[in-house]
Design an enzyme around this catalytic site. Structure first.
Site, mmCIF file in Angstrom:
data_model
loop_
_atom_site.group_PDB
_atom_site.id
_atom_site.type_symbol
_atom_site.label_atom_id
_atom_site.label_comp_id
_atom_site.label_asym_id
_atom_site.label_seq_id
_atom_site.Cartn_x
_atom_site.Cartn_y
_atom_site.Cartn_z
ATOM 1 C CB CYS A 105 -0.906 -0.039 1.232
ATOM 2 S SG CYS A 105 -1.765 1.491 1.613
ATOM 3 C CB CYS A 108 0.316 1.708 4.121
ATOM 4 S SG CYS A 108 -1.423 1.237 3.978
#
Length: 145
Positions: free
Chosen positions: A64, A67
């Site tokens: 991600c 993230c």
């Protein structure tokens, strides 16, 4: 003179090692450790926080992009706030049970858990200022000076 410098150097290394070993760090949790340190979602019923200080739980995945963008911010916040809060990370790919229990459908998702009261969920790659405001408003912990 050389002896004094050597003693000071050894003392500095010892103090520095001690300080680094006692600094708070972001901790990774899995399904089982989440139940022990935050909340046992398998029991059902009312929210009962298992921790001893306010926490932020970062639900993330290694693939991600957003993230990855907030990871250094979370590490920086953990260092700045020290033992006043704890930041946990839960890899949604490796911990599907806890992710499912909290209805995680997009990441990053962040769970702000105060000592008393219900937790609050936020989503997205938040800027540091938003984290600081949430730590103050939701967790009740003032920014260090």
């Amino acid at each position: 003179m050389k002896k004094l410098l050597m003693i000071l150097l050894v003392a500095f290394i010892g103090i520095n090692s001690y300080a680094q070993s006692n600094t708070a760090k972001v901790i990774h949790l899995d399904d089982d450790t989440f139940k022990k340190k935050v909340f046992d979602y398998t029991k059902g019923g009312d929210w009962i926080f298992e921790g001893d200080k306010p926490v932020i739980v970062d639900f993330y995945a290694d693939w991600c992009g957003p993230c990855k963008r907030i990871a250094p911010i979370l590490k920086e916040l953990q260092k700045e706030y020290g033992d006043a809060i704890q930041i946990y990370k839960v890899d949604t790919d490796m911990s599907p049970a806890v992710s499912s229990a909290f209805g995680i459908k997009s990441i990053p998702s962040l769970l702000f858990v105060p000592m008393k009261g219900k937790p609050t969920m936020a989503q997205g790659a938040l800027p540091k200022e938003t984290f600081v405001k949430a730590i103050d408003d939701v967790l009740g912990v003032k920014a260090p000076k």
